[in-house]
Motif scaffolding. Structure first.
Motif, PDB file in Angstrom:
ATOM      1  N   ARG A  39       0.830  -1.206   0.000  1.00 65.53           N
ATOM      2  CA  ARG A  39       0.000   0.000   0.000  1.00 65.53           C
ATOM      3  C   ARG A  39       0.865   1.257   0.000  1.00 65.53           C
ATOM      4  NH1 ARG A  39      -5.280  -0.549   0.531  1.00 65.53           N
ATOM      5  NH2 ARG A  39      -6.095  -2.616   1.077  1.00 65.53           N
ATOM      6  N   GLY A  40       1.981   1.185   0.718  1.00 64.12           N
ATOM      7  CA  GLY A  40       2.918   2.298   0.701  1.00 64.12           C
ATOM      8  C   GLY A  40       3.506   2.520  -0.679  1.00 64.12           C
ATOM      9  N   LEU A  41       3.833   1.425  -1.376  1.00 62.33           N
ATOM     10  CA  LEU A  41       4.353   1.540  -2.744  1.00 62.33           C
ATOM     11  C   LEU A  41       3.309   2.153  -3.672  1.00 62.33           C
ATOM     12  CD1 LEU A  41       6.243  -1.858  -3.262  1.00 62.33           C
ATOM     13  CD2 LEU A  41       7.216   0.382  -2.791  1.00 62.33           C
ATOM     14  N   ALA A  42       2.065   1.737  -3.519  1.00 62.52           N
ATOM     15  CA  ALA A  42       0.986   2.270  -4.366  1.00 62.52           C
ATOM     16  C   ALA A  42       0.853   3.775  -4.175  1.00 62.52           C
ATOM     17  CB  ALA A  42      -0.332   1.571  -4.037  1.00 62.52           C
ATOM     18  N   ASP A  43       0.984   4.235  -2.928  1.00 59.46           N
ATOM     19  CA  ASP A  43       0.897   5.668  -2.661  1.00 59.46           C
ATOM     20  C   ASP A  43       2.080   6.423  -3.243  1.00 59.46           C
ATOM     21  OD1 ASP A  43      -1.491   5.406  -1.296  1.00 59.46           O
ATOM     22  OD2 ASP A  43      -0.543   5.228   0.674  1.00 59.46           O
ATOM     23  N   ARG A  44       3.286   5.879  -3.056  1.00 57.90           N
ATOM     24  CA  ARG A  44       4.469   6.571  -3.576  1.00 57.90           C
ATOM     25  C   ARG A  44       4.487   6.606  -5.094  1.00 57.90           C
ATOM     26  NH1 ARG A  44       8.725   7.686  -0.086  1.00 57.90           N
ATOM     27  NH2 ARG A  44       9.556   8.746  -1.921  1.00 57.90           N
ATOM     28  N   LEU A  45       3.950   5.567  -5.717  1.00 53.52           N
ATOM     29  CA  LEU A  45       3.896   5.520  -7.177  1.00 53.52           C
ATOM     30  C   LEU A  45       2.654   6.211  -7.724  1.00 53.52           C
ATOM     31  CD1 LEU A  45       5.030   1.796  -7.635  1.00 53.52           C
ATOM     32  CD2 LEU A  45       6.366   3.840  -8.203  1.00 53.52           C
ATOM     33  N   GLU A  46       1.750   6.615  -6.797  1.00 52.22           N
ATOM     34  CA  GLU A  46       0.511   7.312  -7.158  1.00 52.22           C
ATOM     35  C   GLU A  46      -0.287   6.518  -8.192  1.00 52.22           C
ATOM     36  OE1 GLU A  46       1.679  11.221  -8.375  1.00 52.22           O
ATOM     37  OE2 GLU A  46       2.212  11.848  -6.340  1.00 52.22           O
ATOM     38  N   LEU A  47      -0.486   5.238  -7.883  1.00 48.52           N
ATOM     39  CA  LEU A  47      -1.197   4.369  -8.821  1.00 48.52           C
ATOM     40  C   LEU A  47      -2.673   4.713  -8.884  1.00 48.52           C
ATOM     41  CD1 LEU A  47       0.424   0.894  -8.049  1.00 48.52           C
ATOM     42  CD2 LEU A  47       1.131   2.644  -9.692  1.00 48.52           C
ATOM     43  N   SER A  48      -3.186   4.791 -10.068  1.00 49.79           N
ATOM     44  CA  SER A  48      -4.605   5.102 -10.277  1.00 49.79           C
ATOM     45  C   SER A  48      -5.478   3.989  -9.698  1.00 49.79           C
ATOM     46  CB  SER A  48      -4.886   5.247 -11.778  1.00 49.79           C
ATOM     47  OG  SER A  48      -6.253   5.466 -12.007  1.00 49.79           O
ATOM     48  N   GLY A  49      -6.524   4.385  -8.966  1.00 54.73           N
ATOM     49  CA  GLY A  49      -7.470   3.426  -8.410  1.00 54.73           C
ATOM     50  C   GLY A  49      -7.121   2.927  -7.024  1.00 54.73           C
ATOM     51  N   ARG A  50      -5.972   3.332  -6.495  1.00 58.53           N
ATOM     52  CA  ARG A  50      -5.542   2.803  -5.195  1.00 58.53           C
ATOM     53  C   ARG A  50      -6.441   3.252  -4.044  1.00 58.53           C
ATOM     54  NH1 ARG A  50      -2.809   7.345  -6.181  1.00 58.53           N
ATOM     55  NH2 ARG A  50      -2.283   8.772  -4.449  1.00 58.53           N
ATOM     56  N   LEU A  51      -7.152   4.396  -4.230  1.00 63.98           N
ATOM     57  CA  LEU A  51      -7.987   4.930  -3.155  1.00 63.98           C
ATOM     58  C   LEU A  51      -9.390   4.326  -3.144  1.00 63.98           C
ATOM     59  CD1 LEU A  51      -6.939   8.697  -3.354  1.00 63.98           C
ATOM     60  CD2 LEU A  51      -6.021   6.902  -1.882  1.00 63.98           C
ATOM     61  N   LEU A  58      -2.775  -4.868  -3.929  1.00 61.57           N
ATOM     62  CA  LEU A  58      -1.657  -5.778  -4.199  1.00 61.57           C
ATOM     63  C   LEU A  58      -1.545  -6.062  -5.691  1.00 61.57           C
ATOM     64  CD1 LEU A  58      -1.999  -8.411  -1.313  1.00 61.57           C
ATOM     65  CD2 LEU A  58      -0.649  -6.316  -1.357  1.00 61.57           C
ATOM     66  N   ARG A  59      -2.692  -6.252  -6.347  1.00 65.18           N
ATOM     67  CA  ARG A  59      -2.689  -6.519  -7.783  1.00 65.18           C
ATOM     68  C   ARG A  59      -2.281  -5.280  -8.563  1.00 65.18           C
ATOM     69  NH1 ARG A  59      -1.249 -10.408 -10.039  1.00 65.18           N
ATOM     70  NH2 ARG A  59      -2.616 -11.682  -8.711  1.00 65.18           N
ATOM     71  N   LEU A  60      -2.686  -4.092  -8.105  1.00 65.78           N
ATOM     72  CA  LEU A  60      -2.292  -2.857  -8.780  1.00 65.78           C
ATOM     73  C   LEU A  60      -0.772  -2.710  -8.798  1.00 65.78           C
ATOM     74  CD1 LEU A  60      -4.869  -0.232  -7.405  1.00 65.78           C
ATOM     75  CD2 LEU A  60      -4.768  -1.188  -9.720  1.00 65.78           C
ATOM     76  N   VAL A  61      -0.151  -2.970  -7.651  1.00 66.95           N
ATOM     77  CA  VAL A  61       1.308  -2.853  -7.562  1.00 66.95           C
ATOM     78  C   VAL A  61       1.979  -3.921  -8.415  1.00 66.95           C
ATOM     79  CG1 VAL A  61       3.303  -3.024  -6.020  1.00 66.95           C
ATOM     80  CG2 VAL A  61       1.248  -1.795  -5.273  1.00 66.95           C
ATOM     81  N   SER A  62       1.476  -5.145  -8.341  1.00 68.12           N
ATOM     82  CA  SER A  62       2.052  -6.236  -9.121  1.00 68.12           C
ATOM     83  C   SER A  62       1.969  -5.950 -10.616  1.00 68.12           C
ATOM     84  CB  SER A  62       1.335  -7.546  -8.785  1.00 68.12           C
ATOM     85  OG  SER A  62       1.880  -8.619  -9.516  1.00 68.12           O
ATOM     86  N   ASN A  63       0.834  -5.434 -11.057  1.00 68.65           N
ATOM     87  CA  ASN A  63       0.673  -5.112 -12.483  1.00 68.65           C
ATOM     88  C   ASN A  63       1.635  -4.010 -12.904  1.00 68.65           C
ATOM     89  OD1 ASN A  63      -1.334  -7.019 -12.738  1.00 68.65           O
ATOM     90  ND2 ASN A  63      -3.022  -5.556 -12.579  1.00 68.65           N
ATOM     91  N   TRP A  64       1.831  -3.009 -12.033  1.00 65.82           N
ATOM     92  CA  TRP A  64       2.750  -1.926 -12.358  1.00 65.82           C
ATOM     93  C   TRP A  64       4.166  -2.479 -12.513  1.00 65.82           C
ATOM     94  CZ3 TRP A  64       7.229   0.287 -10.806  1.00 65.82           C
ATOM     95  CH2 TRP A  64       7.523   1.569 -11.262  1.00 65.82           C
ATOM     96  N   LEU A  65       4.565  -3.384 -11.636  1.00 67.78           N
ATOM     97  CA  LEU A  65       5.900  -3.959 -11.694  1.00 67.78           C
ATOM     98  C   LEU A  65       6.105  -4.792 -12.958  1.00 67.78           C
ATOM     99  CD1 LEU A  65       6.222  -5.101  -7.962  1.00 67.78           C
ATOM    100  CD2 LEU A  65       7.416  -3.180  -9.035  1.00 67.78           C
ATOM    101  N   CYS A  66       5.035  -5.399 -13.448  1.00 68.45           N
ATOM    102  CA  CYS A  66       5.126  -6.230 -14.652  1.00 68.45           C
ATOM    103  C   CYS A  66       5.154  -5.406 -15.939  1.00 68.45           C
ATOM    104  CB  CYS A  66       3.949  -7.205 -14.708  1.00 68.45           C
ATOM    105  SG  CYS A  66       4.051  -8.544 -13.502  1.00 68.45           S
ATOM    106  N   ALA A  99      -5.622 -16.792   0.149  1.00 74.15           N
ATOM    107  CA  ALA A  99      -4.916 -16.416  -1.077  1.00 74.15           C
ATOM    108  C   ALA A  99      -3.404 -16.368  -0.829  1.00 74.15           C
ATOM    109  CB  ALA A  99      -5.410 -15.067  -1.568  1.00 74.15           C
ATOM    110  N   SER A 100      -2.643 -16.836  -1.800  1.00 76.08           N
ATOM    111  CA  SER A 100      -1.189 -16.858  -1.682  1.00 76.08           C
ATOM    112  C   SER A 100      -0.607 -15.492  -2.042  1.00 76.08           C
ATOM    113  CB  SER A 100      -0.608 -17.929  -2.610  1.00 76.08           C
ATOM    114  OG  SER A 100       0.798 -17.824  -2.662  1.00 76.08           O
ATOM    115  N   LEU A 101       0.168 -14.915  -1.119  1.00 72.46           N
ATOM    116  CA  LEU A 101       0.813 -13.632  -1.400  1.00 72.46           C
ATOM    117  C   LEU A 101       1.919 -13.782  -2.445  1.00 72.46           C
ATOM    118  CD1 LEU A 101       1.121 -12.034   2.159  1.00 72.46           C
ATOM    119  CD2 LEU A 101      -0.571 -11.542   0.385  1.00 72.46           C
ATOM    120  N   ALA A 102       2.392 -15.012  -2.645  1.00 69.30           N
ATOM    121  CA  ALA A 102       3.441 -15.237  -3.643  1.00 69.30           C
ATOM    122  C   ALA A 102       2.984 -14.829  -5.038  1.00 69.30           C
ATOM    123  CB  ALA A 102       3.856 -16.703  -3.643  1.00 69.30           C
TER     124      ALA A 102
END
Length: 313
Positions: A39-51, A58-66, A99-102
């Motif tokens: 959640r901290g990463l999502a805020d620092r990266l200002e990901l759309s939809g995080r709020l 978790l999926r928003l951050v994972s998708n950004w990393l991919c 759900a697996s965090l992996a």
């Protein structure tokens, strides 16, 4: 990778090494800590939809990393000491496992993940095998001396006393750091003086090792106490495999550098017989599993011919 002193305080730190190159630090000792970090990463990266309250952050951050268009990144996933954190098992009464965090650790060509852990089993599970593990070995005297130099406020140190202190502390980085902090805060304290206090008696030694002065650069939930840090590993082993914890307790009565494995194995067979297990082969299998558990946590080591064990500092 076996656990080393790498933690910093904020899980959501994002540092630009160069434009479009990122370093992420994620504390992952528990599922809530991992969620907090993402959640901290999502805020620092200002990901759309995080709020959005319904958003899968978790999926928003994972998708950004991919997404390779976002640039190169390296992620340090710190303190993964329990396999269950990322691969939870189904408990009695549950229809399915949580759900697996992996699934949120991306496989991406534009990024790499470094995992730190006290447990070789947990590290191997996440890294894709034991061949991908790099063990952080104990410091030697020259490295310990350099660390002591870096931590002490004095410009010069007593070399002979310093080497003696390092040997007494078994060159443990956390113990060296705590000793330096204690010396720094007492104007008239010297290395020789600290060594004298440390050797005074068991109670004083425990008091010094148990000091927790705190460090803003480390995870606020992580202890700076040498004793507490060791106890955390011991408690995890006791929960995971009580017989391995009992074996380690037995080993503590021996000289830590020369414990005959045959003696431990013979004791284990006796305990098994008292408990109603007459099959020596099964008792030996249980003993091997206990030793493997302690080896996985890097609390014991064996000689090349596997006939002598030692407790790792």
């Amino acid at each position: 990778m076996v656990k080393s002193q790498l933690a910093i305080r904020y899980a959501h730190h994002v540092r630009d090494a160069t434009p479009q190159t990122y370093i992420f630090w994620v504390h992952a000792s528990t599922p809530p800590r991992f969620n907090e970090a993402y959640r901290g990463l999502a805020d620092r990266l200002e990901l759309s939809g995080r709020l959005d309250p319904k958003a899968d952050v978790l999926r928003l951050v994972s998708n950004w990393l991919c997404d390779e268009t976002n640039g190169q990144w390296t992620m340090i996933v710190d303190n993964v000491d329990k396999v269950e954190t990322f691969f939870p098992s189904r408990r009695q009464g549950q229809e399915s496992a949580p759900a697996s965090l992996a699934a949120y650790l991306p496989q991406s060509r534009n990024g790499s993940i470094l995992i730190t852990s006290r447990s070789k089993d947990a590290a191997a599970r996440l890294a894709g095998g034991y061949h991908n593990i790099k063990e952080v070995l104990a410091m030697d005297e020259s490295q310990g001396l350099q660390l002591l130099h870096n931590k002490l406020s004095a410009t010069s140190i007593e070399e002979v006393a310093a080497v003696e202190l390092l040997r007494t502390l078994d060159c443990m980085p956390l113990a060296i750091t705590r000793a330096a902090a204690y010396i720094n805060r007492r104007a008239r304290m010297t290395i020789a003086g600290y060594l004298s206090e440390f050797r005074a008696n068991d109670k004083r030694r425990e008091s010094l090792l148990n000091r927790d002065a705190g460090d803003l650069r480390r995870d606020e939930s992580a202890s700076n106490s040498v004793v507490t840090t060791w106890q955390i590993s011991f408690e995890r082993i006791r929960q995971e495999r009580p017989s391995a914890a009992e074996l380690l307790s037995l080993m503590s009565f021996f000289n830590p550098q020369g414990i005959p494995e045959r003696t431990l194995r013979r004791h284990n067979r006796t305990v098994a017989r008292v408990g109603g297990l007459d099959d020596e082969g099964e008792a030996d299998c249980m003993f091997n599993e206990d030793i493997d558990t302690l080896l996985a946590y890097s609390l014991v080591a064996t000689t090349a011919d596997n006939d002598v064990c030692e407790i790792v500092s």
